[in-house]
Design a protein around this motif. Structure first.
Motif, PDB file in Angstrom:
ATOM      1  N   LYS A 279     -77.609  82.311   3.333  1.00 54.21           N
ATOM      2  CA  LYS A 279     -78.886  82.929   3.275  1.00 54.21           C
ATOM      3  C   LYS A 279     -80.028  81.319   3.673  1.00 54.21           C
ATOM      4  N   HIS A 280     -81.396  81.568   4.480  1.00 49.41           N
ATOM      5  CA  HIS A 280     -82.032  80.801   4.272  1.00 49.41           C
ATOM      6  C   HIS A 280     -83.478  81.312   3.688  1.00 49.41           C
ATOM      7  N   THR A 281     -84.080  80.347   2.398  1.00 48.89           N
ATOM      8  CA  THR A 281     -84.882  81.304   1.925  1.00 48.89           C
ATOM      9  C   THR A 281     -86.071  80.397   2.359  1.00 48.89           C
TER      10      THR A 281
ATOM     11  N   HIS B 291     -88.466  79.503   0.751  1.00 55.35           N
ATOM     12  CA  HIS B 291     -89.042  78.200  -0.656  1.00 55.35           C
ATOM     13  C   HIS B 291     -87.630  78.414  -1.419  1.00 55.35           C
TER      14      HIS B 291
ATOM     15  N   PRO C 195     -85.493  78.196  -4.391  1.00 61.76           N
ATOM     16  CA  PRO C 195     -85.466  78.883  -5.685  1.00 61.76           C
ATOM     17  C   PRO C 195     -85.861  77.837  -7.338  1.00 61.76           C
TER      18      PRO C 195
ATOM     19  N   GLN D 162     -86.477  88.872  -4.983  1.00 61.63           N
ATOM     20  CA  GLN D 162     -85.316  88.073  -4.769  1.00 61.63           C
ATOM     21  C   GLN D 162     -85.524  86.481  -4.827  1.00 61.63           C
ATOM     22  N   ASN D 163     -84.122  86.231  -4.917  1.00 60.70           N
ATOM     23  CA  ASN D 163     -84.088  84.954  -4.921  1.00 60.70           C
ATOM     24  C   ASN D 163     -85.708  83.669  -5.474  1.00 60.70           C
TER      25      ASN D 163
ATOM     26  N   GLY E 116     -85.804  76.489   6.664  1.00 60.17           N
ATOM     27  CA  GLY E 116     -85.670  76.831   5.484  1.00 60.17           C
ATOM     28  C   GLY E 116     -84.998  76.292   4.800  1.00 60.17           C
TER      29      GLY E 116
END
Length: 581
Positions: free
Chosen positions: A146-148, A150, A152, A561-562, A577
């Motif tokens: 997963k790439h976010t 921001h 966490p 989420q996250n 990200g």
């Protein structure tokens, strides 16, 4: 007269005699030189003769006059020894490797015939398939990653971090202007990108600004975090020193809690010998009120809070009770064990009802046993045994992550008063006896001492690629990583970080994530998201003057989420990200 002339002509004068002697010496020297030139002339030798002479010269060995005579000794026959191909090949490899290290020119490669191996081609095919399978696994893992946009927030305390980057990282060797500007920016809470000033705004200055924090008390000869360090053994503090430390700590703790209530301090830690408390202001972690997280807790502490009338909840224990029938929700899994709910005002409504139901059943059972004529002593023994079982079940989770307590709202003020007056806050025995708990905060507070993390930079070579790294050991607050990540994102295309966490504080992130994921079934998803967004905006506005950078304030107030996670590895790629685990 004629006879005198004849006699005078036979005599040699001294000058003539000297000339004759010199002439004879020159003739002798010339003859010797000619003879020496004739003797030095040797027939020309070809290459074979030269090599033979060189081998003969090398073979000559000076006799040791002190050596023992070995003429009669038995000589080992070399021809009779079996030929070991493995040992010979190892010696040749070692010799060639040594020659490569000691000489600048590489040794000439020797051609050698090898035996025919029928399985060689099959081995090559198998190796190619294995390599292809590894590449496919890596590709599948990268696809699942997963790439976010921001990073966490991790609320547990870190003890070490190491940054890697293929390009050069901010310098740790600071100039005078960089050191002074970073120190001034931290103390005055300046955002060098948005504030117009004459301070240095280089990457090294901004990185230096992230390496400071505030602590009380500060005793250089003691290790106050972690408080269980072996260096603290055998240290005694007198009664006068204990009283002075307690008075100073009382004033510092009061001032820091007032800053938290006024939202001038977003959070702070209280690290005692047997427990750790995380105080957070309203709006942080998705909670609308001031709250505190305590870990680990014991049955004695919970009983003391109940006697003081302080209500609390145990979010991680509720998660375990809910997951007994199956897998627990969320990314953090807990072991499923049989647990008994706590009694008192600090429990949830469902648990209180269950306990009341159990007590009613116990009363009915006692009445039924009395009606059967059971002796009072036997009945008392049964009750005692049952109480011991309940107490053992209640104490089974002491000093674990599931024993975390959440105290929020008005109860947080009562818990603050409890910590000021409780004798267990400052222990009188064991390590650091008489030393008050350690207070840690990202902003200044009364009696606090400013501490500095010492970064060390070096080059690391991995898989033939040079990486620049910065290694930091020490106490790292939760806002350190977002601050550095924001700096590196602006100037670097990619970087990674590896972190080590303090085990005693892992439950802070677990409980925060659990509280963010908990929603009531009656609410719709859109309503929950809109409420969370409004709460985040209000939290950021209320904490705008807390002394942290706006991007960091947004990180600690983020919901959804996250928003929170346990971070061990973080990778950033510009355009994609953050990827973390």
């Amino acid at each position: 007269m004629s006879s005198d002339g004849i006699l005078s002509s036979k005599w040699t004068r001294p000058d003539d005699f000297i000339k004759l002697q010199r002439l004879k010496q020159k003739k002798k020297q010339l003859a010797a030189r000619v003879n020496s030139n004739n003797n030095n002339k040797r027939p020309e030798l070809d290459d074979n003769d030269k090599s033979k002479l060189l081998e003969a010269k090398i073979a000559q060995k000076r006799n040791n006059p002190f050596a023992k005579s070995t003429d009669g000794a038995k000589k080992q026959k070399i021809d009779d020894q079996p030929y070991d191909a493995t040992a010979s090949e190892f010696r040749n490899t070692a010799t060639s490797n040594l020659a490569c290290l000691t000489s600048s020119r590489p040794p000439a490669a020797k051609l050698s015939l090898q035996k025919f191996d029928a399985n060689a081609f099959a081995k090559l095919l198998h190796q190619a398939k294995a390599t292809q399978a590894d590449e496919e696994d890596d590709a599948a893992l990268a696809a699942r990653q997963k790439h976010t946009p921001h990073l966490p927030m991790d609320w547990c305390l870190k003890t070490r971090v190491r940054f890697f980057c293929p390009t050069e990282l901010p310098s740790t060797q600071l100039k005078t202007s960089q050191l002074a500007s970073g120190l001034t920016s931290f103390v005055r809470c300046f955002d060098t990108n948005q504030t117009e000033s004459t301070l240095d705004i280089s990457d090294a200055t901004r990185f230096n600004q992230c390496t400071y924090y505030w602590q009380h008390p500060h005793l250089p000869w003691l290790t106050l975090f972690p408080r269980s360090a072996k260096e603290n053994n055998g240290i005694t503090i007198g009664e006068r020193e204990r009283k002075a430390l307690a008075e100073e700590w009382d004033y510092s703790f009061r001032g820091l809690f007032q800053l938290l209530r006024a939202r001038q301090c977003p959070y702070f830690y209280l690290c005692a010998n047997s427990f750790t408390v995380l105080f957070r202001a309203a709006g942080t972690g998705g909670r609308p009120e001031t709250h505190a997280l305590v870990t680990p807790s014991t049955r004695g502490m919970r009983s003391a809070l109940q006697q003081e009338g302080i209500e609390y909840s145990m979010p991680l224990k509720q998660q375990q009770d809910a997951g007994e029938g199956g897998a627990s929700n969320g990314s953090f899994t807990e072991e499923t064990e049989a647990n008994t709910s706590d009694s008192g005002t600090g429990l949830a409504n469902g648990q209180a009802k269950d306990i009341e139901h159990i007590s009613d059943e116990d009363d009915d059972d006692d009445a039924w046993l009395e009606s059967l004529g059971v002796d009072e002593r036997e009945l008392r023994r049964i009750q005692t045994t049952h109480a011991r079982k309940l107490q053992a079940a209640e104490m089974s989770e002491d000093f674990s992550d599931n024993s975390l307590l959440l105290i929020e709202g008005v109860e947080c003020q009562g818990f603050f008063s409890y910590l000021l007056n409780a004798k267990s806050t400052i222990t009188s025995v064991g390590r650091l006896a008489g030393v008050p708990p350690t207070l840690l905060a990202p902003v200044a507070f009364p009696k606090a001492t400013m501490q500095h993390l010492v970064p060390r930079s070096k080059k690391v070579r991995l898989d033939g690629i040079d990486y620049h790294s910065i290694d930091i050991k020490g106490l790292l607050l939760p806002t350190f990583l977002p601050s550095v990540a924001m700096l590196l994102c602006e100037t670097r295309h990619t970087f990674s970080a590896t972190l080590a966490s303090s085990i005693n504080t892992l439950s802070f992130s677990k409980a925060t994530q659990k509280l963010l994921e908990t929603t009531t079934p009656a609410e719709s998803k859109e309503a929950v998201e809109s409420d969370a967004g409004c709460l985040q905006v209000f939290g950021e506005q209320n904490l705008s003057d807390c002394g942290l950078l706006p991007a960091v304030v947004s990180a600690i107030c983020r919901t959804g989420q996250n928003a929170v996670g346990l971070l061990e590895r973080v990778c950033y790629q510009k355009g994609e990200g953050y990827a973390w685990s």
